[in-house]
Design a protein around this motif. Structure first.
Motif, PDB file in Angstrom:
ATOM      1  N   UNK A 292       0.896  -1.165  -0.020  1.00  0.00           N
ATOM      2  CA  UNK A 292       0.012   0.045  -0.004  1.00  0.00           C
ATOM      3  C   UNK A 292       0.958   1.329  -0.055  1.00  0.00           C
ATOM      4  N   UNK A 293       2.120   1.085  -0.178  1.00  0.00           N
ATOM      5  CA  UNK A 293       3.033   2.372  -0.241  1.00  0.00           C
ATOM      6  C   UNK A 293       2.999   3.100  -1.386  1.00  0.00           C
ATOM      7  N   UNK A 294       2.742   4.426  -1.171  1.00  0.00           N
ATOM      8  CA  UNK A 294       2.583   5.573  -1.908  1.00  0.00           C
ATOM      9  C   UNK A 294       3.738   6.586  -2.052  1.00  0.00           C
ATOM     10  N   UNK A 295       4.550   6.504  -1.222  1.00  0.00           N
ATOM     11  CA  UNK A 295       5.604   7.330  -1.489  1.00  0.00           C
ATOM     12  C   UNK A 295       6.876   6.681  -0.725  1.00  0.00           C
ATOM     13  N   UNK A 296       8.008   7.077  -1.413  1.00  0.00           N
ATOM     14  CA  UNK A 296       9.125   6.478  -1.031  1.00  0.00           C
ATOM     15  C   UNK A 296      10.359   7.169  -1.439  1.00  0.00           C
ATOM     16  N   UNK A 297      11.085   7.446  -0.540  1.00  0.00           N
ATOM     17  CA  UNK A 297      12.577   8.649  -0.927  1.00  0.00           C
ATOM     18  C   UNK A 297      13.604   8.241  -0.027  1.00  0.00           C
ATOM     19  N   UNK A 298      14.571   8.822  -0.666  1.00  0.00           N
ATOM     20  CA  UNK A 298      15.929   8.894   0.125  1.00  0.00           C
ATOM     21  C   UNK A 298      16.567   7.634   0.644  1.00  0.00           C
ATOM     22  N   UNK A 299      16.815   6.776  -0.262  1.00  0.00           N
ATOM     23  CA  UNK A 299      17.711   5.513  -0.153  1.00  0.00           C
ATOM     24  C   UNK A 299      18.808   5.555  -1.048  1.00  0.00           C
TER      25      UNK A 299
ATOM     26  N   UNK B 150       6.206  -4.477  -6.921  1.00  0.00           N
ATOM     27  CA  UNK B 150       5.185  -5.039  -6.179  1.00  0.00           C
ATOM     28  C   UNK B 150       4.229  -3.712  -5.696  1.00  0.00           C
ATOM     29  N   UNK B 151       4.857  -2.630  -5.456  1.00  0.00           N
ATOM     30  CA  UNK B 151       4.284  -1.628  -5.083  1.00  0.00           C
ATOM     31  C   UNK B 151       3.083  -1.123  -5.799  1.00  0.00           C
ATOM     32  N   UNK B 152       1.883  -1.718  -6.192  1.00  0.00           N
ATOM     33  CA  UNK B 152       0.962  -1.277  -7.032  1.00  0.00           C
ATOM     34  C   UNK B 152       0.588   0.145  -6.847  1.00  0.00           C
ATOM     35  N   UNK B 153       0.493   0.467  -5.690  1.00  0.00           N
ATOM     36  CA  UNK B 153      -0.339   1.812  -5.021  1.00  0.00           C
ATOM     37  C   UNK B 153       0.993   3.117  -5.310  1.00  0.00           C
ATOM     38  N   UNK B 154       2.094   2.869  -5.487  1.00  0.00           N
ATOM     39  CA  UNK B 154       3.433   3.746  -5.250  1.00  0.00           C
ATOM     40  C   UNK B 154       2.829   5.079  -6.318  1.00  0.00           C
ATOM     41  N   UNK B 155       2.831   6.285  -5.851  1.00  0.00           N
ATOM     42  CA  UNK B 155       2.727   7.192  -6.563  1.00  0.00           C
ATOM     43  C   UNK B 155       3.929   8.126  -6.901  1.00  0.00           C
ATOM     44  N   UNK B 156       4.768   8.164  -6.070  1.00  0.00           N
ATOM     45  CA  UNK B 156       6.129   9.159  -5.981  1.00  0.00           C
ATOM     46  C   UNK B 156       7.392   8.134  -5.744  1.00  0.00           C
ATOM     47  N   UNK B 157       8.379   8.081  -6.578  1.00  0.00           N
ATOM     48  CA  UNK B 157       9.429   7.126  -6.378  1.00  0.00           C
ATOM     49  C   UNK B 157      10.677   8.116  -6.304  1.00  0.00           C
ATOM     50  N   UNK B 158      10.915   8.785  -5.305  1.00  0.00           N
ATOM     51  CA  UNK B 158      12.270   9.755  -5.309  1.00  0.00           C
ATOM     52  C   UNK B 158      13.427   9.211  -4.761  1.00  0.00           C
ATOM     53  N   UNK B 159      14.095   8.971  -5.335  1.00  0.00           N
ATOM     54  CA  UNK B 159      15.615   8.346  -4.953  1.00  0.00           C
ATOM     55  C   UNK B 159      16.582   8.998  -5.629  1.00  0.00           C
ATOM     56  N   UNK B 160      16.679  10.516  -5.849  1.00  0.00           N
ATOM     57  CA  UNK B 160      17.520  11.399  -6.390  1.00  0.00           C
ATOM     58  C   UNK B 160      18.662  11.684  -5.611  1.00  0.00           C
ATOM     59  N   UNK B 161      19.842  11.976  -6.050  1.00  0.00           N
ATOM     60  CA  UNK B 161      20.906  12.543  -5.030  1.00  0.00           C
ATOM     61  C   UNK B 161      21.361  11.525  -4.088  1.00  0.00           C
TER      62      UNK B 161
END
Length: 208
Positions: A90-97, A107-118
């Protein structure tokens, strides 16, 4: 009386299902914590003995007590992503890794934003990210990613923003689907990237 018993049983079943889901997600997050360096102790609240990870700092849940947002930005945490994140469906937002991007993120079918920049992301962009049909924002710029841009990403019809600049990607830029609207600055500073795939005149994996 019987209807009340049935209703109570249904409520208990729902509560039990939520508890099981919370425990599974708590286990996944705790496994992630084991991978991370946390010099300031900001993840001390990630206690596996607590039933519900929704009480942990930097974790946000929805009304069904399922993990919806994981935000570790500006926390001085470092470490690699792991396949356990694929259990947070159910994860929608993921960042900073950092580290490699695990294919299980598909598998994160509800993910809206994948922010793994910098960060210090390495390896390739998994084709499995093409399964993220809810994804609107993909920012993987300023990393050390290699390989080609998966053509399968052109199937992400809801994708509004992509930034793959400042990596070490190769091949050509897809032109189908949402890629027809993305500006070239989204792909700049990839010295081995040859530009858009123009009507088949440039071989897709040229330069890889």
């Amino acid at each position: 009386m019987a209807s009340r018993v049935v209703a109570l049983a249904a409520l208990l079943a729902i509560a039990a299902a939520r508890a099981v889901a919370s425990n599974d997600e708590g286990d996944a997050l705790y496994a992630l914590r084991q991978r991370l360096k946390d010099p300031n102790g900001v993840l001390q609240s990630w206690d596996p003995t607590l039933v519900n990870p929704c009480t942990w700092f930097h974790v946000t849940c929805n009304q069904a007590s399922r993990v919806e947002r994981l935000d570790l930005g500006n926390s001085n945490i470092s470490g690699s992503l792991g396949p356990e994140l694929g259990r947070l469906v159910n994860l929608k937002y993921l960042n900073n890794f950092d580290g490699e991007i695990p294919k299980e993120l598909g598998n994160l079918k509800n993910l809206i934003s994948l922010d793994l920049y910098a960060n210090k992301l390495t390896g390739g962009i998994p084709k499995s990210l093409s399964k993220l049909k809810s994804l609107r924002f993909m920012r993987l710029n300023d990393n050390k990613l290699t390989g080609s841009i998966p053509r399968e990403l052109a199937n992400l019809s809801n994708l509004k923003v992509i930034d793959l600049s400042s990596n070490d990607l190769c091949g050509t830029i897809p032109v189908d689907g949402p890629f027809s609207t993305f500006p070239l600055r989204s792909f700049e500073n990839n010295s081995r990237l040859n530009g858009p795939e123009l009507q088949g005149l440039v071989q897709y994996d040229s330069g890889c």
